[in-house]
Design an enzyme around this catalytic site. Structure first.
Site, mmCIF file in Angstrom:
data_model
loop_
_atom_site.group_PDB
_atom_site.id
_atom_site.type_symbol
_atom_site.label_atom_id
_atom_site.label_comp_id
_atom_site.label_asym_id
_atom_site.label_seq_id
_atom_site.Cartn_x
_atom_site.Cartn_y
_atom_site.Cartn_z
ATOM 1 N N LYS A 176 0.845 -1.185 0.000
ATOM 2 C CA LYS A 176 0.000 0.000 0.000
ATOM 3 C C LYS A 176 0.882 1.238 0.000
ATOM 4 O O LYS A 176 1.918 1.279 0.675
ATOM 5 C CB LYS A 176 -0.913 -0.018 1.228
ATOM 6 C CG LYS A 176 -1.920 1.124 1.289
ATOM 7 C CD LYS A 176 -2.831 0.985 2.505
ATOM 8 C CE LYS A 176 -3.850 2.109 2.583
ATOM 9 N NZ LYS A 176 -4.750 1.956 3.756
ATOM 10 N N SER A 190 -9.647 2.229 2.771
ATOM 11 C CA SER A 190 -8.732 2.976 1.927
ATOM 12 C C SER A 190 -7.736 2.093 1.182
ATOM 13 O O SER A 190 -7.036 2.543 0.275
ATOM 14 C CB SER A 190 -7.944 3.985 2.785
ATOM 15 O OG SER A 190 -7.135 3.314 3.746
ATOM 16 N N SER A 195 -10.163 -0.274 7.004
ATOM 17 C CA SER A 195 -9.594 -0.123 5.670
ATOM 18 C C SER A 195 -8.860 -1.338 5.128
ATOM 19 O O SER A 195 -8.398 -1.314 3.989
ATOM 20 C CB SER A 195 -8.661 1.092 5.639
ATOM 21 O OG SER A 195 -9.395 2.279 5.776
#
Length: 503
Positions: free
Chosen positions: A77, A160, A184
Site C-alpha cells: 500500500k 482505503s 480499511s
C-alpha cells in the site's frame, strides 16, 4: 501456468520444488500489472528493481538459505514509504516523493541484508493505490483516480486499501499489505471477495507508515486465504523499538493453530467443538441489507455445523462508534498532517507573497477535499471551548466501547457479524454525501477504537458481488481468528471464487 490463481502457500511450494523461479513469478505478475492497468490498482512500478530483487531471492534459495516466503511477490500500500518506489499516500501533496528509507513493514518483508538480517525475502511489485492519506471507504479519494472493483468495474473496490485489494482480486499480485484505521483492510477485502486481517493494535510496527490517526492505524495483510494472511502476518509482526506503541512481546507464528481442532478432544468432523461464537444483536438490526444478513447468518450456521455454539451477545454502543471515530480520527489527522506545510518536503505552491500565504496555498492545492474536511473537523474539536465537549467526551465513550467488548467476550470466544451493511456500491453513489459514506464503516470502527483484532472472510454473494463475514477476537487472539477462518475455508469455497476477467 496461471500462477496468479495460486495462493501464497502454493507459490511457496512451487518455489521450493523449483517448479518456478522467483524471476519467472515476478515477470508473470509484472506482465499482468501492465495488462491490468485498467483497474488503476498500482501507482508506481519499477520492473528493473523488482526483477533485481527476484534474482536476489533466487540466489538466496540456491544457497539453501531461503525462508518460507523468499521469492514471493507482493504489493505494498502506498502509505508505506519505500526506497526505489515513490511514496505518495495517493496525494498531490507528496507527488513524486522518494523516501530515503523503508518502512518497518517493507523492511521486514523485503530482502535480507547485513542491516536487515530478518527480512523475509519477498519481492516488491510496486505501490498500490489508496484513498488519499488513507481517508476514505471507496478509494474514490485518491489524487490519481479511483480503483475499480475487479468483480464489476462500475463499482468501488472499497477503501482505503482499495488498490491492495483490487490488485489481489484481479490477479496482479498474490498478496498485499494494507492498513486499517477504521476498517480499511476488512472493508475492501470484503468488497473484493478476499481475506484480510487487522491485528491487535501494536502487533505491527507503524515506523515508516505515513500517519493518519496514530492511536488507530494498524498494518495487516490482504490475501486469498487465511493461511496466506497467517504467513504474511507472522513475517510482519515483531517488536520495533523505533515505534513507541510496538508491543514488547509482538511476533509469533500466527498459523500454528490452522490445522488443529479448537479443542484437542474434538472429533475430526467437528473441529470447532467448544468454540463459542457471539452474534451481536446490534450487528443484525436495521440498516443491514437482506442479502448480506442472509450470507453472514449462513456463515455462522456453517461454523455451527463445524461444532461451534452460537451465542447472542450485545454491543450496545455500536452506533456511537461512528461519531466517536469521526471526532478522534480527524483530531489526530489534523495534528499528523500539520507537517505538510510546503516548507520541508511535499508540495509547495509556485506563487506566494509571504510565509502565511505559502502555507495556505500549498495545503489548499496539495490536499484533496476529504482530507481538508477531516483536518477542519479535527482542528475544530481540538480548539479552545470545544476540546472538553467533543474530544474528551469521545475518549470517554471510546473506553465504554472497549468495555462493551470485554462484557461480550465473557460470554463468547469470538464475535461474528457483517463487515459492511451492503455489497460494493456504484461510483458516485455515496461520494457526494459524506455521512452515507461514513455509515458504511459502522461494523468496523469499534474494533479500531478498542484496539482489537478482526478479519474479513468471504462468505457469499449478493447481486453478483462478494460479501465478507467479520470475525472479531479478544486482544492478541489473531492465531485463533485465523484458525476459525481457515476451518471455515476448508468447508466452503467462497474464497476460491474469481472474477471472470481474472481467469
Amino acid at each position: 501456468m496461471s500462477w496468479h490463481l495460486s495462493s501464497v502457500a502454493m507459490l511457496a511450494k512451487a518455489l521450493e520444488a523449483k517448479t518456478v523461479s522467483s524471476v519467472e513469478l515476478a515477470s508473470h505478475f509484472l506482465s499482468r500489472i501492465q495488462a491490468g492497468a485498467c483497474w488503476n490498482a498500482f501507482l508506481d512500478v519499477n520492473p528493473d528493481l523488482t526483477l533485481e530483487q527476484a534474482a536476489s531471492a533466487d540466489r538466496i534459495r540456491a544457497a539453501g538459505k531461503a525462508g518460507q516466503l523468499t521469492g514471493i511477490p507482493l504489493a505494498h500500500k502506498d502509505v508505506f514509504v519505500t526506497r526505489g518506489w515513490k511514496s505518495t499516500a495517493a496525494s498531490k501533496m507528496l507527488l513524486g516523493y522518494q523516501s530515503p528509507f523503508d518502512a518497518a513493514v517493507v523492511e521486514r518483508l523485503g530482502m535480507p541484508s547485513e542491516q536487515n538480517p530478518n527480512g523475509a525475502g519477498m519481492v516488491c511489485l510496486g505501490k498500490a493505490n489508496m484513498d488519499e492519506f488513507a481517508m476514505g471507504s471507496s478509494n474514490e479519494n485518491s489524487a490519481f483516480g479511483p480503483v475499480l472493483n475487479p468483480w464489476n468495474p462500475a463499482y468501488v473496490a472499497g477503501g482505503s486499501s482499495g488498490g491492495s485489494a483490487a490488485a489481489v482480486a484481479a490477479g496482479l499480485a498474490p498478496i498485499a499489505t494494507g492498513t486499517d484505521t477504521g476498517g480499511s483492510i476488512r472493508q475492501p477485502a470484503a468488497l473484493c471477495g478476499l481475506t484480510g486481517i487487522k491485528p491487535s493494535y501494536g502487533r505491527v510496527s507503524r515506523y515508516g507508515m505515513i500517519a493518519y490517526a496514530s492511536s488507530l492505524d494498524q498494518a495487516g495483510p490482504i490475501g486469498k486465504t487465511a493461511e496466506d494472511c497467517a504467513l504474511l502476518l507472522s513475517a510482519m509482526s515483531h517488536h520495533d523499538p523505533r515505534d513507541s506503541t510496538s508491543l514488547a512481546d509482538s511476533g509469533e507464528d500466527y498459523g500454528r493453530y490452522l490445522n488443529t481442532a479448537w479443542d484437542a478432544s474434538a472429533a475430526a468432523a467437528k473441529p470447532l467443538s467448544g468454540l463459542r461464537v457471539g452474534l451481536p444483536v446490534e450487528f443484525f438490526a436495521e440498516g443491514l441489507a437482506d442479502g448480506v444478513a442472509k450470507s453472514v447468518r449462513e456463515g455462522a450456521n456453517q461454523l455451527q455445523a463445524l461444532g461451534a455454539t452460537l451465542v447472542e451477545v450485545s454491543l450496545p454502543k455500536t452506533k456511537l462508534s461512528i461519531p466517536v471515530y469521526y471526532v478522534l480520527a480527524p483530531a489526530e489527522a489534523s495534528s499528523n498532517l500539520s507537517r505538510f506545510d510546503g516548507v520541508r518536503y511535499g508540495h509547495r505552491t509556485n506563487e506566494y507573497r509571504d510565509l502565511s500565504e505559502m502555507y495556505k496555498k500549498s495545503r489548499t492545492e496539495g490536499f484533496g477535499s476529504e482530507v481538508k474536511r477531516r483536518i477542519l473537523i479535527g482542528s475544530y474539536v481540538l480548539s479552545h471551548g470545544y476540546y472538553d465537549a467533543y474530544y474528551l467526551q469521545a475518549q470517554r465513550i471510546r473506553r465504554i466501547i472497549a468495555a462493551d467488548f470485554q462484557t461480550a467476550f465473557a460470554q463468547c470466544d469470538l464475535i461474528l457479524g457483517p463487515v459492511t451493511p451492503d455489497v460494493a456500491w456504484k461510483f458516485g453513489e455515496k461520494s457526494n454525501d459524506p455521512l452515507q459514506m461514513y455509515l458504511a464503516d459502522i461494523y468496523t470502527l469499534s474494533t479500531n477504537l478498542a484496539g482489537l483484532p478482526a478479519m474479513s472472510v468471504p462468505c457469499g454473494f449478493s447481486q453478483d458481488l462478494p460479501i465478507g463475514m467479520q470475525l472479531i477476537g479478544n486482544y492478541f487472539s489473531e492465531a485463533r481468528l485465523l484458525q476459525v477462518a481457515h476451518q471455515f475455508q476448508q468447508a466452503t469455497d467462497w474464497h476460491l471464487r474469481q472474477p471472470s476477467e481474472v481467469l
